[in-house]
Design a protein around this motif. Structure first.
Motif, PDB file in Angstrom:
ATOM      1  N   ALA A  94     -16.755  -4.231  -9.157  1.00  0.00           N
ATOM      2  CA  ALA A  94     -15.311  -4.067  -9.302  1.00  0.00           C
ATOM      3  C   ALA A  94     -14.963  -2.694  -9.851  1.00  0.00           C
ATOM      4  CB  ALA A  94     -14.750  -5.166 -10.206  1.00  0.00           C
ATOM      5  N   VAL A  95     -15.740  -2.239 -10.814  1.00  0.00           N
ATOM      6  CA  VAL A  95     -15.476  -0.916 -11.396  1.00  0.00           C
ATOM      7  C   VAL A  95     -15.723   0.177 -10.357  1.00  0.00           C
ATOM      8  CG1 VAL A  95     -16.223   0.739 -13.145  1.00  0.00           C
ATOM      9  CG2 VAL A  95     -15.900  -1.663 -13.758  1.00  0.00           C
ATOM     10  N   GLY A  96     -16.784   0.026  -9.554  1.00  0.00           N
ATOM     11  CA  GLY A  96     -17.035   1.010  -8.507  1.00  0.00           C
ATOM     12  C   GLY A  96     -15.903   1.078  -7.499  1.00  0.00           C
ATOM     13  N   LEU A  97     -15.394  -0.077  -7.104  1.00  0.00           N
ATOM     14  CA  LEU A  97     -14.272  -0.117  -6.158  1.00  0.00           C
ATOM     15  C   LEU A  97     -13.032   0.520  -6.765  1.00  0.00           C
ATOM     16  CD1 LEU A  97     -13.253  -1.209  -3.385  1.00  0.00           C
ATOM     17  CD2 LEU A  97     -12.477  -3.242  -4.640  1.00  0.00           C
ATOM     18  N   ASP A 152      -9.941  -8.049 -12.624  1.00  0.00           N
ATOM     19  CA  ASP A 152      -8.484  -7.912 -12.750  1.00  0.00           C
ATOM     20  C   ASP A 152      -8.090  -6.432 -12.714  1.00  0.00           C
ATOM     21  OD1 ASP A 152      -8.044 -10.618 -12.831  1.00  0.00           O
ATOM     22  OD2 ASP A 152      -7.543 -10.716 -14.958  1.00  0.00           O
ATOM     23  N   THR A 153      -8.901  -5.596 -13.337  1.00  0.00           N
ATOM     24  CA  THR A 153      -8.640  -4.155 -13.306  1.00  0.00           C
ATOM     25  C   THR A 153      -8.710  -3.625 -11.883  1.00  0.00           C
ATOM     26  OG1 THR A 153      -9.395  -3.759 -15.575  1.00  0.00           O
ATOM     27  CG2 THR A 153      -9.533  -1.908 -14.039  1.00  0.00           C
ATOM     28  N   ALA A 154      -9.723  -4.055 -11.132  1.00  0.00           N
ATOM     29  CA  ALA A 154      -9.858  -3.594  -9.747  1.00  0.00           C
ATOM     30  C   ALA A 154      -8.631  -3.985  -8.923  1.00  0.00           C
ATOM     31  CB  ALA A 154     -11.124  -4.166  -9.120  1.00  0.00           C
ATOM     32  N   MET A 155      -8.107  -5.187  -9.153  1.00  0.00           N
ATOM     33  CA  MET A 155      -6.928  -5.622  -8.406  1.00  0.00           C
ATOM     34  C   MET A 155      -5.720  -4.751  -8.757  1.00  0.00           C
ATOM     35  SD  MET A 155      -6.301  -8.055  -6.120  1.00  0.00           S
ATOM     36  CE  MET A 155      -5.386  -6.867  -5.153  1.00  0.00           C
ATOM     37  N   ARG A 156      -5.532  -4.481 -10.048  1.00  0.00           N
ATOM     38  CA  ARG A 156      -4.399  -3.644 -10.467  1.00  0.00           C
ATOM     39  C   ARG A 156      -4.531  -2.220  -9.931  1.00  0.00           C
ATOM     40  NH1 ARG A 156      -5.203  -6.270 -15.427  1.00  0.00           N
ATOM     41  NH2 ARG A 156      -6.368  -4.480 -16.191  1.00  0.00           N
ATOM     42  N   VAL A 157      -5.712  -1.657 -10.091  1.00  0.00           N
ATOM     43  CA  VAL A 157      -5.909  -0.256  -9.723  1.00  0.00           C
ATOM     44  C   VAL A 157      -5.788  -0.056  -8.215  1.00  0.00           C
ATOM     45  CG1 VAL A 157      -7.654   1.582  -9.611  1.00  0.00           C
ATOM     46  CG2 VAL A 157      -7.268   0.357 -11.757  1.00  0.00           C
ATOM     47  N   TYR A 192      -0.353   1.953   3.240  1.00  0.00           N
ATOM     48  CA  TYR A 192      -0.245   0.652   3.901  1.00  0.00           C
ATOM     49  C   TYR A 192      -0.864   0.654   5.290  1.00  0.00           C
ATOM     50  CZ  TYR A 192       1.874  -3.951   4.640  1.00  0.00           C
ATOM     51  OH  TYR A 192       2.079  -5.302   4.852  1.00  0.00           O
ATOM     52  N   VAL A 193      -1.365   1.784   5.738  1.00  0.00           N
ATOM     53  CA  VAL A 193      -1.958   1.880   7.068  1.00  0.00           C
ATOM     54  C   VAL A 193      -3.459   2.106   6.943  1.00  0.00           C
ATOM     55  CG1 VAL A 193       0.160   2.727   8.137  1.00  0.00           C
ATOM     56  CG2 VAL A 193      -1.486   4.363   7.204  1.00  0.00           C
ATOM     57  N   THR A 194      -4.164   1.773   8.010  1.00  0.00           N
ATOM     58  CA  THR A 194      -5.624   1.817   7.958  1.00  0.00           C
ATOM     59  C   THR A 194      -6.201   3.216   8.076  1.00  0.00           C
ATOM     60  OG1 THR A 194      -5.746   1.371  10.340  1.00  0.00           O
ATOM     61  CG2 THR A 194      -5.838  -0.529   8.857  1.00  0.00           C
ATOM     62  N   ASP A 195      -5.340   4.215   8.255  1.00  0.00           N
ATOM     63  CA  ASP A 195      -5.829   5.595   8.255  1.00  0.00           C
ATOM     64  C   ASP A 195      -6.436   5.972   6.911  1.00  0.00           C
ATOM     65  OD1 ASP A 195      -3.286   5.219   9.927  1.00  0.00           O
ATOM     66  OD2 ASP A 195      -4.191   6.975  10.875  1.00  0.00           O
ATOM     67  N   HIS A 196      -5.979   5.314   5.861  1.00  0.00           N
ATOM     68  CA  HIS A 196      -6.487   5.573   4.514  1.00  0.00           C
ATOM     69  C   HIS A 196      -7.203   4.320   3.997  1.00  0.00           C
ATOM     70  CE1 HIS A 196      -4.172   9.330   4.170  1.00  0.00           C
ATOM     71  NE2 HIS A 196      -3.222   8.684   4.832  1.00  0.00           N
ATOM     72  N   PRO A 197      -8.269   4.478   3.208  1.00  0.00           N
ATOM     73  CA  PRO A 197      -9.068   3.317   2.803  1.00  0.00           C
ATOM     74  C   PRO A 197      -8.458   2.470   1.700  1.00  0.00           C
ATOM     75  CG  PRO A 197      -9.978   5.300   1.814  1.00  0.00           C
ATOM     76  CD  PRO A 197      -8.875   5.747   2.737  1.00  0.00           C
ATOM     77  N   VAL A 198      -7.365   2.914   1.076  1.00  0.00           N
ATOM     78  CA  VAL A 198      -6.867   2.170  -0.084  1.00  0.00           C
ATOM     79  C   VAL A 198      -6.354   0.787   0.289  1.00  0.00           C
ATOM     80  CG1 VAL A 198      -6.416   4.168  -1.564  1.00  0.00           C
ATOM     81  CG2 VAL A 198      -4.656   3.398   0.057  1.00  0.00           C
ATOM     82  N   GLU A 199      -5.856   0.596   1.508  1.00  0.00           N
ATOM     83  CA  GLU A 199      -5.427  -0.748   1.895  1.00  0.00           C
ATOM     84  C   GLU A 199      -6.634  -1.679   1.975  1.00  0.00           C
ATOM     85  OE1 GLU A 199      -5.904  -2.500   4.967  1.00  0.00           O
ATOM     86  OE2 GLU A 199      -7.237  -0.951   5.735  1.00  0.00           O
ATOM     87  N   ARG A 200      -7.774  -1.150   2.416  1.00  0.00           N
ATOM     88  CA  ARG A 200      -9.003  -1.951   2.451  1.00  0.00           C
ATOM     89  C   ARG A 200      -9.484  -2.243   1.037  1.00  0.00           C
ATOM     90  NH1 ARG A 200     -14.078   0.085   2.434  1.00  0.00           N
ATOM     91  NH2 ARG A 200     -13.458   2.082   3.350  1.00  0.00           N
ATOM     92  N   TYR A 201      -9.414  -1.248   0.157  1.00  0.00           N
ATOM     93  CA  TYR A 201      -9.813  -1.479  -1.238  1.00  0.00           C
ATOM     94  C   TYR A 201      -9.004  -2.625  -1.847  1.00  0.00           C
ATOM     95  CZ  TYR A 201     -11.883   3.279  -1.005  1.00  0.00           C
ATOM     96  OH  TYR A 201     -12.605   4.394  -0.675  1.00  0.00           O
TER      97      TYR A 201
END
Length: 378
Positions: free
Chosen positions: A251-254, A326-331, A344-353
Protein backbone atom coordinates in the motif's frame (compact mmCIF):
# COMPACT_ATOMS: atom_id res chain seq x y z
CA UNK A 1 10.61 6.57 -7.07
CA UNK A 2 13.60 7.79 -5.05
CA UNK A 3 12.78 7.10 -1.42
CA UNK A 4 15.87 7.29 0.74
CA UNK A 5 16.45 4.28 3.01
CA UNK A 6 19.39 5.42 5.16
CA UNK A 7 18.95 2.89 7.96
CA UNK A 8 19.35 -0.24 5.86
CA UNK A 9 22.57 -2.24 6.33
CA UNK A 10 24.89 -2.42 3.34
CA UNK A 11 23.50 -5.79 2.23
CA UNK A 12 19.99 -4.36 2.38
CA UNK A 13 20.95 -1.31 0.32
CA UNK A 14 22.50 -3.58 -2.32
CA UNK A 15 19.35 -5.66 -2.39
CA UNK A 16 17.15 -2.57 -2.82
CA UNK A 17 19.44 -1.46 -5.64
CA UNK A 18 18.94 -4.80 -7.39
CA UNK A 19 15.18 -4.61 -6.88
CA UNK A 20 15.01 -1.08 -8.32
CA UNK A 21 17.03 -2.18 -11.35
CA UNK A 22 14.68 -5.09 -12.04
CA UNK A 23 11.55 -3.08 -11.25
CA UNK A 24 12.52 -0.18 -13.51
CA UNK A 25 13.81 -2.39 -16.30
CA UNK A 26 11.31 -5.25 -16.33
CA UNK A 27 8.16 -4.25 -14.42
CA UNK A 28 7.52 -0.56 -15.13
CA UNK A 29 7.65 -0.86 -18.97
CA UNK A 30 5.05 -3.68 -19.02
CA UNK A 31 2.52 -2.90 -16.31
CA UNK A 32 0.11 -0.77 -18.35
CA UNK A 33 -0.14 -3.33 -21.15
CA UNK A 34 -0.62 -6.33 -18.87
CA UNK A 35 -3.16 -4.56 -16.67
CA UNK A 36 -5.16 -3.38 -19.68
CA UNK A 37 -5.22 -6.89 -21.15
CA UNK A 38 -5.64 -8.74 -17.85
CA UNK A 39 -2.59 -10.94 -18.51
CA UNK A 40 -0.78 -12.72 -15.70
CA UNK A 41 3.02 -12.09 -15.89
CA UNK A 42 4.18 -15.61 -14.97
CA UNK A 43 7.60 -15.07 -16.55
CA UNK A 44 8.24 -12.09 -14.27
CA UNK A 45 7.73 -14.25 -11.19
CA UNK A 46 10.30 -16.69 -12.54
CA UNK A 47 12.67 -13.76 -13.08
CA UNK A 48 12.11 -12.52 -9.52
CA UNK A 49 12.56 -16.06 -8.24
CA UNK A 50 15.88 -16.49 -10.00
CA UNK A 51 16.97 -13.18 -8.49
CA UNK A 52 16.21 -14.65 -5.05
CA UNK A 53 13.20 -12.44 -4.34
CA UNK A 54 10.56 -15.14 -3.73
CA UNK A 55 12.02 -16.43 -0.49
CA UNK A 56 13.58 -13.41 1.17
CA UNK A 57 12.47 -13.86 4.82
CA UNK A 58 13.21 -17.60 4.98
CA UNK A 59 16.40 -19.48 6.08
CA UNK A 60 19.33 -19.87 3.70
CA UNK A 61 19.57 -23.59 4.44
CA UNK A 62 16.31 -24.10 2.52
CA UNK A 63 17.13 -21.68 -0.30
CA UNK A 64 15.76 -18.49 1.27
CA UNK A 65 17.36 -15.10 1.54
CA UNK A 66 17.61 -14.95 5.34
CA UNK A 67 16.49 -11.32 5.26
CA UNK A 68 14.73 -9.64 8.18
CA UNK A 69 11.13 -8.64 7.61
CA UNK A 70 12.18 -5.00 7.81
CA UNK A 71 14.17 -5.49 4.58
CA UNK A 72 11.72 -7.84 2.86
CA UNK A 73 8.84 -5.37 3.29
CA UNK A 74 10.85 -2.55 1.77
CA UNK A 75 11.48 -4.78 -1.24
CA UNK A 76 7.71 -5.23 -1.57
CA UNK A 77 7.24 -1.47 -1.37
CA UNK A 78 9.70 -0.92 -4.21
CA UNK A 79 7.97 -3.53 -6.38
CA UNK A 80 4.51 -2.13 -5.61
CA UNK A 81 5.57 1.35 -6.70
CA UNK A 82 6.07 -0.06 -10.20
CA UNK A 83 3.46 -2.86 -10.40
CA UNK A 84 1.15 -3.56 -7.48
CA UNK A 85 -0.09 -6.92 -8.79
CA UNK A 86 3.45 -8.29 -8.92
CA UNK A 87 4.25 -7.07 -5.41
CA UNK A 88 0.99 -8.52 -4.12
CA UNK A 89 1.86 -11.79 -5.85
CA UNK A 90 5.24 -11.92 -4.13
CA UNK A 91 3.51 -11.25 -0.80
CA UNK A 92 0.98 -14.05 -1.44
CA UNK A 93 3.73 -16.48 -2.44
CA UNK A 94 5.70 -15.63 0.71
CA UNK A 95 2.53 -16.19 2.74
CA UNK A 96 2.03 -19.53 0.99
CA UNK A 97 5.48 -20.75 2.03
CA UNK A 98 4.86 -19.90 5.68
CA UNK A 99 2.85 -22.96 6.83
CA UNK A 100 5.59 -25.42 5.85
CA UNK A 101 8.40 -23.10 6.99
CA UNK A 102 6.87 -22.42 10.42
CA UNK A 103 4.86 -25.57 11.16
CA UNK A 104 6.15 -28.29 8.86
CA UNK A 105 8.15 -31.26 10.06
CA UNK A 106 11.87 -31.42 9.37
CA UNK A 107 11.18 -33.84 6.55
CA UNK A 108 8.54 -31.57 5.02
CA UNK A 109 10.85 -28.56 5.16
CA UNK A 110 13.70 -30.42 3.49
CA UNK A 111 11.40 -31.86 0.84
CA UNK A 112 9.26 -28.86 -0.05
CA UNK A 113 10.93 -25.59 0.94
CA UNK A 114 13.88 -25.63 -1.50
CA UNK A 115 11.48 -25.86 -4.44
CA UNK A 116 9.06 -23.33 -2.92
CA UNK A 117 11.82 -20.81 -2.32
CA UNK A 118 13.95 -21.62 -5.35
CA UNK A 119 12.07 -19.38 -7.74
CA UNK A 120 10.42 -21.74 -10.20
CA UNK A 121 7.29 -22.52 -8.19
CA UNK A 122 4.46 -20.19 -7.23
CA UNK A 123 2.13 -20.70 -4.26
CA UNK A 124 -1.49 -20.01 -3.35
CA UNK A 125 -3.22 -19.72 0.01
CA UNK A 126 -6.74 -21.14 0.20
CA UNK A 127 -8.57 -19.94 3.30
CA UNK A 128 -11.62 -17.93 2.18
CA UNK A 129 -14.81 -19.53 0.87
CA UNK A 130 -17.94 -18.15 -0.82
CA UNK A 131 -19.74 -18.01 2.57
CA UNK A 132 -16.66 -17.81 4.80
CA UNK A 133 -14.63 -14.64 4.40
CA UNK A 134 -13.95 -12.63 7.53
CA UNK A 135 -15.52 -15.45 9.54
CA UNK A 136 -12.83 -17.96 8.58
CA UNK A 137 -13.74 -20.30 11.45
CA UNK A 138 -17.00 -21.15 9.68
CA UNK A 139 -15.32 -22.69 6.63
CA UNK A 140 -17.00 -25.85 5.32
CA UNK A 141 -14.47 -27.42 2.94
CA UNK A 142 -14.02 -30.91 4.36
CA UNK A 143 -11.23 -33.46 4.28
CA UNK A 144 -12.22 -37.07 5.01
CA UNK A 145 -9.51 -39.52 6.00
CA UNK A 146 -8.94 -42.52 3.75
CA UNK A 147 -6.38 -45.33 3.84
CA UNK A 148 -3.40 -43.24 2.80
CA UNK A 149 -4.37 -39.61 3.40
CA UNK A 150 -7.34 -37.32 2.86
CA UNK A 151 -10.07 -36.67 0.31
CA UNK A 152 -10.89 -32.97 0.14
CA UNK A 153 -14.17 -31.52 -1.13
CA UNK A 154 -15.50 -27.97 -1.08
CA UNK A 155 -15.02 -24.58 -2.70
CA UNK A 156 -12.43 -21.92 -1.95
CA UNK A 157 -12.96 -18.31 -3.09
CA UNK A 158 -10.89 -15.24 -3.96
CA UNK A 159 -7.74 -17.31 -4.40
CA UNK A 160 -4.83 -15.30 -5.76
CA UNK A 161 -2.83 -17.31 -8.33
CA UNK A 162 -5.71 -19.76 -8.82
CA UNK A 163 -4.88 -21.77 -11.92
CA UNK A 164 -1.37 -20.27 -12.02
CA UNK A 165 0.04 -21.64 -8.77
CA UNK A 166 2.12 -24.80 -8.49
CA UNK A 167 1.04 -25.58 -4.93
CA UNK A 168 -1.95 -24.74 -2.75
CA UNK A 169 -2.28 -24.49 1.03
CA UNK A 170 -5.85 -25.68 1.64
CA UNK A 171 -7.49 -25.01 4.99
CA UNK A 172 -10.25 -27.54 5.52
CA UNK A 173 -12.33 -29.19 8.19
CA UNK A 174 -10.96 -32.52 9.38
CA UNK A 175 -12.95 -32.54 12.63
CA UNK A 176 -16.03 -31.02 14.18
CA UNK A 177 -17.28 -27.42 14.14
CA UNK A 178 -15.25 -24.49 15.40
CA UNK A 179 -11.60 -23.58 15.12
CA UNK A 180 -10.30 -26.84 16.57
CA UNK A 181 -11.65 -28.85 13.63
CA UNK A 182 -9.58 -27.06 10.94
CA UNK A 183 -6.38 -28.44 9.43
CA UNK A 184 -3.94 -27.37 6.70
CA UNK A 185 -3.15 -29.61 3.72
CA UNK A 186 -0.57 -28.98 1.00
CA UNK A 187 -1.79 -29.95 -2.48
CA UNK A 188 0.05 -29.85 -5.78
CA UNK A 189 -1.56 -28.02 -8.70
CA UNK A 190 -1.87 -31.25 -10.67
CA UNK A 191 -3.88 -33.04 -7.97
CA UNK A 192 -6.90 -34.72 -9.61
CA UNK A 193 -10.08 -33.07 -8.34
CA UNK A 194 -8.45 -29.66 -7.76
CA UNK A 195 -10.23 -27.49 -10.29
CA UNK A 196 -9.52 -23.75 -10.74
CA UNK A 197 -12.53 -21.86 -12.06
CA UNK A 198 -12.79 -18.93 -14.46
CA UNK A 199 -10.97 -15.81 -13.19
CA UNK A 200 -13.00 -13.09 -11.49
CA UNK A 201 -13.43 -9.80 -13.36
CA UNK A 202 -11.96 -7.37 -10.87
CA UNK A 203 -11.96 -3.58 -10.51
CA UNK A 204 -8.17 -3.45 -10.26
CA UNK A 205 -5.17 -5.78 -10.15
CA UNK A 206 -6.43 -7.20 -13.43
CA UNK A 207 -3.10 -8.89 -14.18
CA UNK A 208 -3.42 -10.87 -10.93
CA UNK A 209 -5.45 -14.03 -11.47
CA UNK A 210 -8.11 -14.46 -8.77
CA UNK A 211 -10.65 -17.28 -8.91
CA UNK A 212 -12.51 -19.97 -7.01
CA UNK A 213 -10.98 -23.39 -6.48
CA UNK A 214 -13.38 -26.33 -6.53
CA UNK A 215 -12.14 -29.43 -4.72
CA UNK A 216 -13.96 -32.60 -5.72
CA UNK A 217 -12.48 -35.50 -3.80
CA UNK A 218 -8.95 -34.15 -4.29
CA UNK A 219 -6.50 -36.54 -2.66
CA UNK A 220 -3.82 -35.32 -0.25
CA UNK A 221 -1.34 -37.98 0.93
CA UNK A 222 -0.97 -38.35 4.68
CA UNK A 223 2.42 -36.63 4.62
CA UNK A 224 0.80 -33.47 3.22
CA UNK A 225 -0.81 -32.55 6.54
CA UNK A 226 1.03 -29.42 7.70
CA UNK A 227 1.21 -29.00 11.47
CA UNK A 228 -1.06 -30.92 13.81
CA UNK A 229 -4.46 -32.18 12.79
CA UNK A 230 -6.87 -29.54 14.07
CA UNK A 231 -4.11 -26.93 14.23
CA UNK A 232 -4.91 -25.23 10.94
CA UNK A 233 -6.71 -22.21 12.31
CA UNK A 234 -3.70 -21.27 14.43
CA UNK A 235 -1.49 -21.59 11.35
CA UNK A 236 -3.86 -19.40 9.33
CA UNK A 237 -3.97 -16.61 11.90
CA UNK A 238 -0.22 -16.67 12.43
CA UNK A 239 0.41 -16.51 8.69
CA UNK A 240 -1.94 -13.55 8.32
CA UNK A 241 0.21 -11.42 10.62
CA UNK A 242 2.98 -11.56 8.03
CA UNK A 243 0.55 -11.25 5.14
CA UNK A 244 -0.96 -8.09 6.57
CA UNK A 245 2.46 -6.51 6.87
CA UNK A 246 3.10 -7.43 3.24
CA UNK A 247 -0.07 -5.69 2.14
CA UNK A 248 0.80 -2.66 4.28
CA UNK A 249 4.13 -2.33 2.48
CA UNK A 250 2.45 -2.78 -0.91
CA UNK A 251 0.00 0.00 0.00
CA UNK A 252 2.81 2.40 0.83
CA UNK A 253 4.54 1.63 -2.47
CA UNK A 254 1.34 2.32 -4.40
CA UNK A 255 0.72 5.55 -2.50
CA UNK A 256 4.30 6.69 -3.14
CA UNK A 257 3.87 6.07 -6.87
CA UNK A 258 0.68 8.14 -6.86
CA UNK A 259 2.34 11.00 -5.00
CA UNK A 260 5.39 10.99 -7.28
CA UNK A 261 3.20 11.16 -10.37
CA UNK A 262 0.98 13.89 -8.94
CA UNK A 263 3.98 16.03 -7.94
CA UNK A 264 5.58 15.66 -11.38
CA UNK A 265 2.30 16.61 -13.05
CA UNK A 266 1.76 19.59 -10.75
CA UNK A 267 5.23 20.92 -11.61
CA UNK A 268 4.50 20.86 -15.34
CA UNK A 269 0.81 21.76 -15.50
CA UNK A 270 0.36 25.51 -16.01
CA UNK A 271 -2.74 27.47 -15.00
CA UNK A 272 -3.08 31.22 -14.55
CA UNK A 273 0.50 31.63 -15.73
CA UNK A 274 2.30 29.37 -13.29
CA UNK A 275 2.66 25.68 -12.29
CA UNK A 276 -0.30 24.47 -10.26
CA UNK A 277 2.13 23.19 -7.61
CA UNK A 278 2.62 26.82 -6.58
CA UNK A 279 -1.02 27.21 -5.58
CA UNK A 280 -1.42 26.70 -1.86
CA UNK A 281 -4.57 24.59 -2.19
CA UNK A 282 -2.73 21.96 -4.21
CA UNK A 283 0.59 22.36 -2.42
CA UNK A 284 -1.05 21.64 0.94
CA UNK A 285 -2.86 18.63 -0.52
CA UNK A 286 0.44 17.19 -1.73
CA UNK A 287 2.07 18.00 1.63
CA UNK A 288 -0.65 16.01 3.43
CA UNK A 289 -0.18 13.10 1.02
CA UNK A 290 3.56 13.04 1.65
CA UNK A 291 3.08 13.21 5.42
CA UNK A 292 0.56 10.37 5.44
CA UNK A 293 2.89 8.17 3.39
CA UNK A 294 5.81 8.87 5.72
CA UNK A 295 3.70 7.98 8.74
CA UNK A 296 2.44 4.81 7.09
CA UNK A 297 5.96 3.70 6.20
CA UNK A 298 7.13 4.28 9.75
CA UNK A 299 4.23 2.25 11.11
CA UNK A 300 4.84 -0.86 9.00
CA UNK A 301 8.58 -0.71 9.66
CA UNK A 302 7.98 -0.50 13.41
CA UNK A 303 5.77 -3.59 13.24
CA UNK A 304 8.38 -5.39 11.16
CA UNK A 305 11.06 -4.67 13.75
CA UNK A 306 8.84 -6.19 16.44
CA UNK A 307 8.42 -9.31 14.30
CA UNK A 308 12.16 -9.51 13.68
CA UNK A 309 12.76 -9.23 17.43
CA UNK A 310 10.45 -12.17 18.07
CA UNK A 311 7.92 -10.01 19.92
CA UNK A 312 4.11 -10.34 19.70
CA UNK A 313 2.98 -8.18 16.82
CA UNK A 314 -0.54 -9.19 15.77
CA UNK A 315 -2.07 -5.88 16.83
CA UNK A 316 0.83 -3.94 15.31
CA UNK A 317 0.39 -5.80 12.01
CA UNK A 318 -3.32 -4.97 12.08
CA UNK A 319 -2.58 -1.29 12.78
CA UNK A 320 -0.10 -1.16 9.92
CA UNK A 321 -2.45 -2.87 7.47
CA UNK A 322 -5.33 -0.60 8.50
CA UNK A 323 -3.44 2.68 8.38
CA UNK A 324 -1.31 1.98 5.30
CA UNK A 325 -4.20 0.80 3.14
CA UNK A 326 -6.49 3.63 4.23
CA UNK A 327 -3.62 5.98 3.41
CA UNK A 328 -3.24 4.43 -0.04
CA UNK A 329 -6.95 4.97 -0.72
CA UNK A 330 -6.78 8.63 0.36
CA UNK A 331 -3.56 9.39 -1.47
CA UNK A 332 -4.57 7.78 -4.76
CA UNK A 333 -7.92 9.55 -4.65
CA UNK A 334 -6.16 12.86 -4.06
CA UNK A 335 -3.72 12.13 -6.88
CA UNK A 336 -6.65 11.84 -9.28
CA UNK A 337 -7.92 15.18 -7.94
CA UNK A 338 -4.55 16.86 -8.50
CA UNK A 339 -4.65 15.84 -12.16
CA UNK A 340 -8.29 16.93 -12.51
CA UNK A 341 -9.91 15.65 -15.68
CA UNK A 342 -6.62 14.14 -16.80
CA UNK A 343 -6.65 11.95 -13.72
CA UNK A 344 -9.90 10.33 -14.79
CA UNK A 345 -8.63 8.94 -18.09
CA UNK A 346 -6.41 5.95 -18.71
CA UNK A 347 -3.69 8.04 -20.33
CA UNK A 348 -2.39 8.58 -16.80
CA UNK A 349 -1.84 5.77 -14.26
CA UNK A 350 -3.45 7.49 -11.28
CA UNK A 351 -6.93 6.21 -12.15
CA UNK A 352 -5.50 2.67 -12.04
CA UNK A 353 -3.76 3.40 -8.73
CA UNK A 354 -7.09 4.50 -7.28
CA UNK A 355 -8.85 1.32 -8.47
CA UNK A 356 -6.04 -0.84 -7.14
CA UNK A 357 -5.96 0.84 -3.73
CA UNK A 358 -9.54 -0.22 -2.97
CA UNK A 359 -8.79 -3.93 -2.73
CA UNK A 360 -5.96 -3.29 -0.28
CA UNK A 361 -8.60 -2.31 2.27
CA UNK A 362 -10.34 -5.65 1.74
CA UNK A 363 -8.00 -8.62 1.47
CA UNK A 364 -5.86 -10.20 4.21
CA UNK A 365 -8.76 -9.22 6.47
CA UNK A 366 -10.97 -6.21 5.79
CA UNK A 367 -10.08 -3.01 7.59
CA UNK A 368 -13.14 -3.52 9.77
CA UNK A 369 -11.58 -6.81 10.90
CA UNK A 370 -8.29 -4.99 11.59
CA UNK A 371 -10.17 -2.62 13.88
CA UNK A 372 -11.68 -5.62 15.65
CA UNK A 373 -8.22 -7.15 16.17
CA UNK A 374 -6.87 -3.85 17.49
CA UNK A 375 -9.80 -3.14 19.79
CA UNK A 376 -9.58 -6.62 21.30
CA UNK A 377 -5.88 -6.10 21.99
CA UNK A 378 -6.74 -3.05 24.09
Amino acid sequence: MSVERPFLPEEGRELIGLVREIADGELAPRVAEFEAEGRFPRDLFRLLGRAGLLGLPYPEEFGGGAQPYEVYLQVLEELAARWLAVAEGVSVHTLSCYPVAAYGTGTQRKRHLPDMLGGELLGAYCLSEPQSGSDAASLTTRAVADDDGWRVSGTKAWITHAGQADFYNVFCRTGGPGTSGISCLLLDAGTPGLQPQAPERTMGLRSSTVAQIVLDGAHAPADRLVGDEGGGFRIALSALDGGRLGIAACAVGLAQAALDYAVAYARERQQFGRPILEFQGLGFMLADMATQIAAARSLYLAAARMRDAGLPHSAEAAKAKLFCTDTAMRVTTDAVQVLGGAGYVTDHPVERYMREAKVLQIFEGTNQIQRLVISRSL
